[in-house]
Design an enzyme around this catalytic site. Sequence first.
Site, short mmCIF file in Angstrom:
data_model
loop_
_atom_site.label_atom_id
_atom_site.label_comp_id
_atom_site.label_asym_id
_atom_site.label_seq_id
_atom_site.Cartn_x
_atom_site.Cartn_y
_atom_site.Cartn_z
N HIS A 61 -53.99 3.72 -33.33
CA HIS A 61 -52.64 4.08 -33.76
C HIS A 61 -52.75 4.79 -35.12
O HIS A 61 -52.59 4.16 -36.16
CB HIS A 61 -51.78 2.81 -33.87
CG HIS A 61 -50.32 3.07 -34.02
ND1 HIS A 61 -49.36 2.27 -33.46
CD2 HIS A 61 -49.65 4.03 -34.69
CE1 HIS A 61 -48.16 2.73 -33.77
NE2 HIS A 61 -48.31 3.80 -34.53
N GLU A 88 -51.61 5.79 -29.75
CA GLU A 88 -50.20 5.46 -30.00
C GLU A 88 -49.73 6.20 -31.24
O GLU A 88 -50.51 6.38 -32.18
CB GLU A 88 -50.02 3.99 -30.36
CG GLU A 88 -50.42 2.98 -29.36
CD GLU A 88 -50.39 1.58 -29.98
OE1 GLU A 88 -50.55 0.64 -29.22
OE2 GLU A 88 -50.23 1.44 -31.21
N HIS A 208 -47.60 -5.90 -28.50
CA HIS A 208 -47.16 -6.32 -29.83
C HIS A 208 -47.02 -7.83 -29.91
O HIS A 208 -46.27 -8.43 -29.17
CB HIS A 208 -45.85 -5.65 -30.29
CG HIS A 208 -45.94 -5.25 -31.74
ND1 HIS A 208 -45.89 -6.15 -32.77
CD2 HIS A 208 -46.18 -4.05 -32.32
CE1 HIS A 208 -46.05 -5.51 -33.91
NE2 HIS A 208 -46.25 -4.25 -33.68
N1 PXP Z 1 -48.24 -1.56 -29.13
C1 PXP Z 1 -47.79 -0.80 -30.16
C2 PXP Z 1 -46.88 0.33 -29.84
C3 PXP Z 1 -48.18 -1.05 -31.47
O1 PXP Z 1 -47.72 -0.30 -32.47
C4 PXP Z 1 -49.07 -2.11 -31.72
C5 PXP Z 1 -49.55 -2.36 -33.12
O2 PXP Z 1 -50.30 -1.27 -33.55
C6 PXP Z 1 -49.52 -2.88 -30.63
C7 PXP Z 1 -49.07 -2.59 -29.35
C8 PXP Z 1 -50.45 -4.03 -30.80
O3 PXP Z 1 -49.81 -5.06 -31.50
P1 PXP Z 1 -50.64 -6.26 -32.11
O4 PXP Z 1 -51.53 -5.67 -33.17
O5 PXP Z 1 -49.60 -7.18 -32.65
O6 PXP Z 1 -51.44 -6.85 -31.00
#
Ligand code: PXP
Length: 255
Positions: A61, A88, A208
């Site tokens: 990301h 992402e 997330h």
């Molecule tokens: N999906 C998206 C769109 C995110 O921005 C993130 C965090 O970068 C995640 C999934 C993964 O989340 P986590 O780090 O809480 O597992």
Amino acid sequence: MLDAAPVVTAQKWGKIFDMTKLSVNINKIALLRNSRGGNFPNVCEMALLCEKYGADGITVHPRPDERHIRYRDVIDIKPLLSTEFNIEGYPSANFMDLVLKVNPHQVTLVPDAPDALTSNAGWDCIKHAAFLTEVLDAFRSKGIRTSLFIETDNKQIEQAAKLGTDRVELYTGPYAERYPKEPAAAIKPYIQAAETARKNGLSVNAGHDLNLHNLPLFYRSIPFTEEVSIGHALMVDALLMGLENSIKSYKNCLK
Ligand code: PXP
């Protein structure tokens, strides 16, 4: 006390599902590297180790301030991977150029402001319909699978399908927050949202705040989830049990 939710089994859905893929988000590894200014840990090597330990994909990301994954990392990682690469981010002009150049398997679009600490909301697909249509077309014309980060709102999901995205990624932050006290209530809107997505021809990703406690119920309730992307908790668990054990433990939740 946990896991009292109505569980939708694969049988109820009338088919055996392929296993849900685990895409490991390696942003936290880049954050550790950046904290000392050198190239240790090396994110490329760590991405390959994640694959070796069972990750089905790697997620990055890159944010505008490059505080963890840098644009250069994204370019360097792609040719090394043998699993799926998911990028992402908010579709700024710079982000779009990067993704179109790197040509990953999937791009996941998030509506984050440039200074957002982390993604904390899904798209308003109605308000941003024209913008998203243009952006999705640009990626799809290059054969890049698209996914829109979205909340459990039926209207938004139906609109996402109209915009032509291949998948939606359900924002599981609210699920994770509610799960410890009321797991059944926490998962309910996600089952309904995933069904709506499927009925509208969309595949479902999720991500997330997923962790070893809340992932099993999510997976059992929505077994047709194509992919979960997990970073923060998986890396914290890696500190406690090692990267290999952490990835294997998350994979075990998806069986
Ligand atoms: N999906 C998206 C769109 C995110 O921005 C993130 C965090 O970068 C995640 C999934 C993964 O989340 P986590 O780090 O809480 O597992």
